[in-house]
Design an enzyme around this catalytic site. Sequence first.
Site, PDB file in Angstrom:
ATOM      1  N   CYS A   1     -15.084  71.000  -7.914  1.00  8.28           N
ATOM      2  CA  CYS A   1     -15.652  72.152  -8.851  1.00  8.28           C
ATOM      3  C   CYS A   1     -17.058  72.520  -8.550  1.00  8.28           C
ATOM      4  O   CYS A   1     -17.626  73.425  -8.911  1.00  8.28           O
ATOM      5  CB  CYS A   1     -15.278  71.786 -10.482  1.00  8.28           C
ATOM      6  SG  CYS A   1     -13.754  71.564 -11.007  1.00  8.28           S
TER       7      CYS A   1
ATOM      8  N   HIS B   1     -20.573  75.878 -14.268  1.00 10.54           N
ATOM      9  CA  HIS B   1     -19.034  75.544 -14.194  1.00 10.54           C
ATOM     10  C   HIS B   1     -18.259  75.812 -15.357  1.00 10.54           C
ATOM     11  O   HIS B   1     -18.492  75.184 -16.257  1.00 10.54           O
ATOM     12  CB  HIS B   1     -18.817  74.597 -13.330  1.00 10.54           C
ATOM     13  CG  HIS B   1     -17.372  74.111 -13.260  1.00 10.54           C
ATOM     14  ND1 HIS B   1     -16.484  74.789 -12.764  1.00 10.54           N
ATOM     15  CD2 HIS B   1     -16.761  72.887 -13.728  1.00 10.54           C
ATOM     16  CE1 HIS B   1     -14.986  74.486 -12.609  1.00 10.54           C
ATOM     17  NE2 HIS B   1     -15.288  73.217 -13.412  1.00 10.54           N
TER      18      HIS B   1
ATOM     19  N   ASN C   1     -10.439  76.847 -16.104  1.00 11.48           N
ATOM     20  CA  ASN C   1     -11.008  76.354 -15.229  1.00 11.48           C
ATOM     21  C   ASN C   1     -10.559  76.611 -13.714  1.00 11.48           C
ATOM     22  O   ASN C   1      -9.263  75.939 -13.409  1.00 11.48           O
ATOM     23  CB  ASN C   1     -11.007  74.619 -15.483  1.00 11.48           C
ATOM     24  CG  ASN C   1     -11.894  73.825 -14.349  1.00 11.48           C
ATOM     25  OD1 ASN C   1     -12.334  74.329 -13.461  1.00 11.48           O
ATOM     26  ND2 ASN C   1     -12.358  72.567 -14.800  1.00 11.48           N
TER      27      ASN C   1
HETATM   28  N1  COA Z   1      -2.705  69.853 -26.722  1.00 13.22           N
HETATM   29  C1  COA Z   1      -2.644  68.871 -27.809  1.00 13.22           C
HETATM   30  N2  COA Z   1      -3.315  67.907 -27.687  1.00 13.22           N
HETATM   31  C2  COA Z   1      -3.772  67.425 -26.763  1.00 13.22           C
HETATM   32  C3  COA Z   1      -3.879  68.296 -25.691  1.00 13.22           C
HETATM   33  C4  COA Z   1      -3.105  69.591 -25.236  1.00 13.22           C
HETATM   34  N3  COA Z   1      -3.273  70.307 -24.419  1.00 13.22           N
HETATM   35  N4  COA Z   1      -4.254  67.290 -24.668  1.00 13.22           N
HETATM   36  C5  COA Z   1      -4.805  66.266 -25.010  1.00 13.22           C
HETATM   37  N5  COA Z   1      -4.456  66.085 -26.396  1.00 13.22           N
HETATM   38  C6  COA Z   1      -4.462  65.323 -27.221  1.00 13.22           C
HETATM   39  C7  COA Z   1      -4.843  63.742 -26.415  1.00 13.22           C
HETATM   40  O1  COA Z   1      -3.375  63.265 -26.510  1.00 13.22           O
HETATM   41  C8  COA Z   1      -5.442  62.947 -27.569  1.00 13.22           C
HETATM   42  O2  COA Z   1      -4.606  62.787 -28.643  1.00 13.22           O
HETATM   43  P1  COA Z   1      -4.798  61.188 -29.486  1.00 13.22           P
HETATM   44  O3  COA Z   1      -6.162  61.205 -29.917  1.00 13.22           O
HETATM   45  O4  COA Z   1      -3.553  61.159 -30.278  1.00 13.22           O
HETATM   46  O5  COA Z   1      -4.800  60.269 -28.306  1.00 13.22           O
HETATM   47  C9  COA Z   1      -6.500  63.824 -28.245  1.00 13.22           C
HETATM   48  O6  COA Z   1      -5.630  65.363 -28.064  1.00 13.22           O
HETATM   49  C10 COA Z   1      -7.708  63.937 -27.741  1.00 13.22           C
HETATM   50  O7  COA Z   1      -7.684  63.881 -26.089  1.00 13.22           O
HETATM   51  P2  COA Z   1      -8.820  63.924 -25.390  1.00 13.22           P
HETATM   52  O8  COA Z   1      -8.504  64.002 -24.032  1.00 13.22           O
HETATM   53  O9  COA Z   1      -9.791  62.921 -25.799  1.00 13.22           O
HETATM   54  O10 COA Z   1      -9.411  65.695 -25.561  1.00 13.22           O
HETATM   55  P3  COA Z   1     -10.808  65.924 -25.335  1.00 13.22           P
HETATM   56  O11 COA Z   1     -11.322  66.622 -26.772  1.00 13.22           O
HETATM   57  O12 COA Z   1     -11.709  65.332 -24.526  1.00 13.22           O
HETATM   58  O13 COA Z   1     -10.410  67.403 -24.616  1.00 13.22           O
HETATM   59  C11 COA Z   1     -10.220  68.139 -22.123  1.00 13.22           C
HETATM   60  C12 COA Z   1      -9.648  67.198 -23.293  1.00 13.22           C
HETATM   61  C13 COA Z   1      -9.986  68.007 -20.919  1.00 13.22           C
HETATM   62  C14 COA Z   1     -10.348  69.520 -22.598  1.00 13.22           C
HETATM   63  C15 COA Z   1     -11.756  67.710 -22.409  1.00 13.22           C
HETATM   64  O14 COA Z   1     -11.933  66.215 -21.962  1.00 13.22           O
HETATM   65  C16 COA Z   1     -12.670  68.134 -21.009  1.00 13.22           C
HETATM   66  O15 COA Z   1     -13.019  69.346 -20.851  1.00 13.22           O
HETATM   67  N6  COA Z   1     -13.122  67.459 -19.920  1.00 13.22           N
HETATM   68  C17 COA Z   1     -14.082  67.928 -19.016  1.00 13.22           C
HETATM   69  C18 COA Z   1     -13.530  68.651 -17.822  1.00 13.22           C
HETATM   70  C19 COA Z   1     -14.238  69.001 -16.960  1.00 13.22           C
HETATM   71  O16 COA Z   1     -15.718  69.040 -17.013  1.00 13.22           O
HETATM   72  N7  COA Z   1     -14.039  69.338 -15.636  1.00 13.22           N
HETATM   73  C20 COA Z   1     -15.031  69.678 -14.674  1.00 13.22           C
HETATM   74  C21 COA Z   1     -14.591  68.845 -13.310  1.00 13.22           C
HETATM   75  S1  COA Z   1     -12.798  69.712 -12.988  1.00 13.22           S
END
Ligand code: COA
Length: 340
Positions: free
Chosen positions: A119, A261, A291
């Site tokens: 990214c 980004h 993204n």
């Molecule tokens: N729909 C519903 N629930 C979801 C889900 C979806 N699409 N994806 C994950 N979950 C659930 C998980 O299973 C977890 O459930 P649990 O609490 O029962 O275990 C819960 O939601 C939280 O998951 P988590 O991964 O901690 O979510 P988050 O708030 O961190 O959001 C991202 C996930 C990927 C959106 C977030 O972490 C993110 O944006 N990360 C950075 C991405 C980035 O910067 N990339 C740049 C380089 S590529």
Amino acid sequence: MRTSPSGGGRAAVICGLGAWLPPRAVGNDELAARIDTSDEWIRSRTGIRTRHFVSPGMPTSRLATEAGARALASAGLETVDAVVLATTTPDRPCPATAPLVAHRLGLTGRPAFDVSAVCTGFLYALSTASGLIAAGSADSVLVIGADAFSTIVDPEERSTAVVFGDGAGAVVLRAGESAEPGAVGRVELGADGSLTDLITVRAGGSETRSTDVPPTRADAHFSMAGQEVFAHAVTRMAEASRTALADAGWRTEEVDRLVGHQANARILHAVGEQLDVPRDRIVIHLDKVGNTAAASIPLALAHGQSAGELLPGARVVLTAFGGGATWGATALTWPSLRTV
Ligand code: COA
């Protein structure tokens, strides 16, 4: 690491901008009909409402060629001296995709190569292209960011399937003066390979191909440790932006637009808070495209330009974080560009 493309007065200046999205738009509800997620979860956790996916048989080179052609038209140029393509989803593991894109753009014979920094790829490519111009190796370079992450994420894996989209954006750089609007100054870049596993496709490279063990489904697809990546992304983008601001000699309150980004609106808001850049100065485009990895920043620039958010003379900070881990930032004054 800091690269100084200007050296003296000669600098790379942005003189063209183009973008392209594959026609197939996929809303949150379409994903929620297929996997265990919801429009509400995706919007509240990421800010994304829709994204575009390539159709079967549409490779990254097509996205890159379309965006590149538009950037050349915006610059009013039919030819450039080199093509640099940032991508993590090349058409093939070998060779690079840039030579094919250059060929399709009528630039056969010009140097063309890929840059891989996930990214952060566009900022790495921008820095590399600026260096070609600063060294006198080229007088003009087409810099493209293009990715088709829908081809590497597992469509059944909800934590990644909902956040990525496909697309391409491009800028044309020409030789000019460092004081001109659009001049690309220092690009602050960094990497930390101890974080390799945070954002990865484990299989398909020499590490697994050197064994006879067939890859698991998980290893064959993209994976991301979302929360850890989130924390690193905020810290690194804020730090790199501070350095870019210091290089430019700007105070934070002088920043007109922060173009980060486009991974997650919450990440961009957190970076804005760390830098004291108010939300109404943060360009948000991820709601429409998700993204898009290396395409993210040039697509956001094209959106900002067409939406009237990036006006000539605006003080703009670009910043990104991605797999590697890699990160980067730069500051520039927005030029007057032709929209195509
Ligand atoms: N729909 C519903 N629930 C979801 C889900 C979806 N699409 N994806 C994950 N979950 C659930 C998980 O299973 C977890 O459930 P649990 O609490 O029962 O275990 C819960 O939601 C939280 O998951 P988590 O991964 O901690 O979510 P988050 O708030 O961190 O959001 C991202 C996930 C990927 C959106 C977030 O972490 C993110 O944006 N990360 C950075 C991405 C980035 O910067 N990339 C740049 C380089 S590529």
